[in-house]
Design a protein around this motif. Sequence first.
Motif, short mmCIF file in Angstrom:
data_model
loop_
_atom_site.label_atom_id
_atom_site.label_comp_id
_atom_site.label_asym_id
_atom_site.label_seq_id
_atom_site.Cartn_x
_atom_site.Cartn_y
_atom_site.Cartn_z
N LEU A 21 0.87 -1.18 -0.03
CA LEU A 21 -0.02 -0.15 0.01
C LEU A 21 0.73 1.17 -0.07
O LEU A 21 1.96 1.41 0.98
CB LEU A 21 -0.82 -0.01 1.36
CG LEU A 21 -1.99 1.01 1.26
CD1 LEU A 21 -3.19 0.65 0.18
CD2 LEU A 21 -2.40 0.89 2.66
N ALA A 70 -4.83 4.97 8.41
CA ALA A 70 -4.90 5.95 7.57
C ALA A 70 -4.85 7.38 8.25
O ALA A 70 -3.99 8.30 7.51
CB ALA A 70 -5.99 5.82 6.57
N THR A 83 -8.17 4.58 -1.28
CA THR A 83 -8.69 5.57 -0.17
C THR A 83 -9.95 5.48 0.50
O THR A 83 -9.97 5.53 1.76
CB THR A 83 -8.29 7.17 -1.03
OG1 THR A 83 -7.20 7.23 -1.58
CG2 THR A 83 -8.29 8.29 0.18
N GLN A 135 -10.04 2.91 3.67
CA GLN A 135 -9.06 3.37 4.73
C GLN A 135 -9.80 3.98 5.97
O GLN A 135 -10.77 4.56 5.74
CB GLN A 135 -7.77 3.95 4.35
CG GLN A 135 -7.07 3.46 3.00
CD GLN A 135 -6.80 2.24 3.38
OE1 GLN A 135 -6.04 1.92 4.08
NE2 GLN A 135 -7.09 1.32 2.20
N ASN A 136 -9.46 3.43 7.25
CA ASN A 136 -9.90 4.17 8.26
C ASN A 136 -9.20 5.41 8.66
O ASN A 136 -7.98 5.68 8.94
CB ASN A 136 -9.35 3.22 9.59
CG ASN A 136 -10.22 3.65 10.85
OD1 ASN A 136 -10.69 4.82 10.87
ND2 ASN A 136 -9.97 2.97 11.92
N PHE A 182 -4.49 6.69 -1.14
CA PHE A 182 -3.93 5.40 -0.73
C PHE A 182 -4.04 4.38 -2.00
O PHE A 182 -5.05 4.19 -2.59
CB PHE A 182 -4.61 4.81 0.51
CG PHE A 182 -4.12 5.46 1.65
CD1 PHE A 182 -3.22 4.96 2.44
CD2 PHE A 182 -5.11 6.69 2.21
CE1 PHE A 182 -3.11 5.70 3.63
CE2 PHE A 182 -4.94 7.33 3.35
CZ PHE A 182 -3.52 6.85 4.01
N GLU A 220 -3.36 0.61 -3.64
CA GLU A 220 -3.00 -0.90 -3.25
C GLU A 220 -2.09 -1.30 -4.57
O GLU A 220 -2.64 -1.06 -5.55
CB GLU A 220 -4.07 -1.52 -3.03
CG GLU A 220 -3.83 -2.95 -2.62
CD GLU A 220 -4.93 -3.98 -2.31
OE1 GLU A 220 -4.91 -5.18 -1.75
OE2 GLU A 220 -6.14 -3.35 -2.42
#
Length: 81
Positions: free
Chosen positions: A14, A63, A46, A49-50, A22, A24
Motif C-alpha cells: 500500500l 490511514a 482511499t 481506509q480508516n 492510498f 494498493e
Amino acid sequence: MEIDFPGMPRLFGLLLTAGGRFIEFEIDTNPTHDRIESVELWKDVTGEQNLSQHNRGTGWGRAALALKVLGELNAAAQAPA
C-alpha cells in the motif's frame, strides 16, 4: 511493502501518495527487482481506509495517522532553513 512473499507478485503493498491517496499495488518484477514485468494491481483504495481520528479504544485510524505524518513531513520540508 512486501517483497518476494511466496505465491504473490514480487512487490506488493500500500502506497500513500503526496496527494494523500492510498494505492494498493501488486507488481511482478525480475528477481533483482530492477525491471518491471507486469503490474497486476494498481487501485485507489482511499475510500476503504480508516481515516477516523476517534476510534473507540484505539484512537486514530492507521490511514489518519499516515496522513498526519505526511502533513508533518511536508510542512517540515517547506519550512525555512
